[in-house]
Enzyme design. Structure first.
Site, short mmCIF file in Angstrom:
data_model
loop_
_atom_site.label_atom_id
_atom_site.label_comp_id
_atom_site.label_asym_id
_atom_site.label_seq_id
_atom_site.Cartn_x
_atom_site.Cartn_y
_atom_site.Cartn_z
N SER A 1 0.75 -0.99 -0.02
CA SER A 1 -0.08 -0.24 0.08
C SER A 1 0.87 1.21 0.13
O SER A 1 1.69 1.69 -0.83
CB SER A 1 -1.05 -0.23 1.22
OG SER A 1 -2.13 0.89 1.14
N GLU B 1 -9.33 -4.80 -4.97
CA GLU B 1 -8.73 -3.97 -4.22
C GLU B 1 -9.63 -2.82 -3.57
O GLU B 1 -9.70 -2.89 -2.22
CB GLU B 1 -7.60 -3.12 -4.72
CG GLU B 1 -6.41 -3.83 -5.31
CD GLU B 1 -5.30 -4.26 -4.34
OE1 GLU B 1 -5.31 -3.70 -3.34
OE2 GLU B 1 -4.18 -4.62 -4.88
N HIS C 1 -8.03 -5.03 -0.81
CA HIS C 1 -6.72 -4.62 -0.49
C HIS C 1 -6.31 -5.15 0.81
O HIS C 1 -7.13 -5.31 1.68
CB HIS C 1 -6.72 -3.06 -0.32
CG HIS C 1 -5.45 -2.49 -0.09
ND1 HIS C 1 -4.70 -2.44 -1.14
CD2 HIS C 1 -5.30 -1.50 0.73
CE1 HIS C 1 -3.58 -1.43 -0.98
NE2 HIS C 1 -3.93 -0.88 0.36
#
Length: 426
Positions: free
Chosen positions: A188, A306, A364
């Site tokens: 990330s 995600e 995610h």
């Protein structure tokens, strides 16, 4: 059994033994800044006398709590803000001083405003078990780390990571690591920082390979966008940016919710973070457009769903919106980095979490338990746990973690370079 001791250039550190090796926590690589120093470049730690206790979790950077609705992301965010000396690393090693093991340096995510090495999701015992020295880095976040200020060096959180990599070069050998075989990896925001390292001449020679998990090579703000954030914060605080050195960290953290949803779109640039964070790197050129002619080996990829992390936990089940958000945040910028690099190893992670009535999917962060081989941790399970109440594939963690280890050892994760794309959990 006596606790292990390591003699570093800065002083002696006491660690702890566990079933797969040793761990040394909260080892400083730079002076934790206060006052005006919060907006200066990192300064190497001067060292200490006596034996430093490396058996307790590190303090953490000033940061707010983040709310992900019904989803429990405590294993990802860790303990929150724990005041103290936080420009530190944690080191997991098979055995200090034992040979020259590959080194992996992890840069955590958290939207540039949260996160720490103390998060349980980043348990490093599996890396030590498999003959790797894992170094986890804390860095400045939020206003001290990434707010653009006149007269201050930009991207101070990135400078912290570079300083930590220099510490690794100079120190990791005493922990049993090979300073000539370093892989930096992040997820990330941490992956976006890794992308910036690939393009930053100041980091050249500090690592041999890189891994970007769900990051972007085009996530930096323009100077105009960054100036808009600085002006908005000054308005919230009622203090001119030139006087920010006198503002306590508590006030900065309290002010962050007031920056939520700030419109950063300009005539020439979209908001690369789609309004999810008021902080990012501030660069004149995106990292994907500034790679050297011969970039280091790269392993890079994204998860197939995600955007669901940011919508489903709060009740938004619009799959088209989630797909669009995931592409804007991670997919498009990852593709730009892949194309710019030209010879990366590329993966796609598709295992679907059964959390939140089975709707979280391959969102995610879902790949992280498999990278760290902690997918059986009970804290990650249950209806609101990251992996959900269902069973996880027994071999998936071994496959993903093994690929990361193989890449760190040899530069080959087990499949050919792009345009080949390795699927995990599809």
């Amino acid at each position: 059994m006596n606790d292990p001791l390591v003699v570093t250039p800065a002083g002696v550190v006491r660690g702890a033994r566990h079933d797969t090796g040793e761990v040394y926590r909260a080892v400083p690589y730079a002076v934790t800044p206060t006052g005006a120093g919060r907006f200066a470049a990192p300064v190497p730690h001067p060292g200490w006398r006596g034996v430093r206790d490396g058996t307790r979790p590190s303090p953490t950077a000033p940061q707010p709590a983040r709310d992900f609705g019904r989803l429990d992301l405590t294993p990802y965010f860790g303990p929150g803000w724990v005041p103290g000396e936080y420009l530190t690393v944690d080191v997991h090693t098979p055995a200090a001083g034992d040979g020259k093991h590959p080194v992996m340096v992890f840069v955590h995510g958290g939207g540039f405003v949260t996160g720490s090495t103390s998060a349980s999701l980043y348990d490093g015992r599996s890396f030590a078990r498999d003959g790797v020295v894992l170094v986890k880095v804390n860095y400045r976040l939020g206003v001290p780390g990434f707010l653009d200020l006149p007269g201050a060096p930009p991207n101070r959180g990135l400078l912290d990571v570079i300083a930590a990599l220099a510490w690794v070069r100079d120190t990791v050998a005493v922990f049993g690591g090979d300073p000539g075989n370093v892989t930096v990896f992040g997820q990330s925001a941490g992956a976006t920082l890794v992308g910036a390292l690939l393009a930053d001449s100041r980091a050249r020679g500090l690592f041999r390979r890189a891994i970007m998990q769900s990051g972007t090579g085009s996530g930096a703000f323009t100077p105009e966008q960054a100036a808009r954030v600085t002006a908005a914060l000054a308005d919230v605080l009622g203090v001119a940016p030139e006087a920010f050195a006198d503002v306590p960290d508590e006030r900065f953290v309290e002010a962050l919710p007031s920056l939520a949803g700030l419109d950063l779109r300009t005539a020439t640039a979209a908001d690369p973070l789609a309004g999810l964070s008021p902080f990012s790197l501030v660069l004149p050129v995106q990292p994907a457009e500034a790679l050297p002619d011969e970039p280091v080996d790269l392993l890079i990829g994204t998860n197939t769903e995600e955007g669901r992390l940011y919508l489903v936990p709060k009740g938004n089940l619009d799959t088209a919106a989630a797909e669009s958000l995931g592409a804007a945040l991670f997919g498009d910028g990852t593709r730009r980095m892949i194309e710019a690099h030209g010879r990366a190893h590329v993966y796609s992670f598709g295992h679907r979490s059964t959390a939140l009535d089975g709707r979280l999917g391959a969102a995610h962060t879902v790949e992280l338990p498999f990278v760290f081989d902690v997918a059986r941790d009970p804290a990650l399970h249950g209806e609101t746990g990251l992996l959900g109440p269902g069973e996880v594939p027994e071999q998936l963690a071994a496959e993903v973690h093994g690929a990361w280890i193989s890449f760190a050892r040899t530069g080959d994760p087990g499949w050919d370079r792009w345009p080949v794309v390795k699927g995990f959990g599809h």
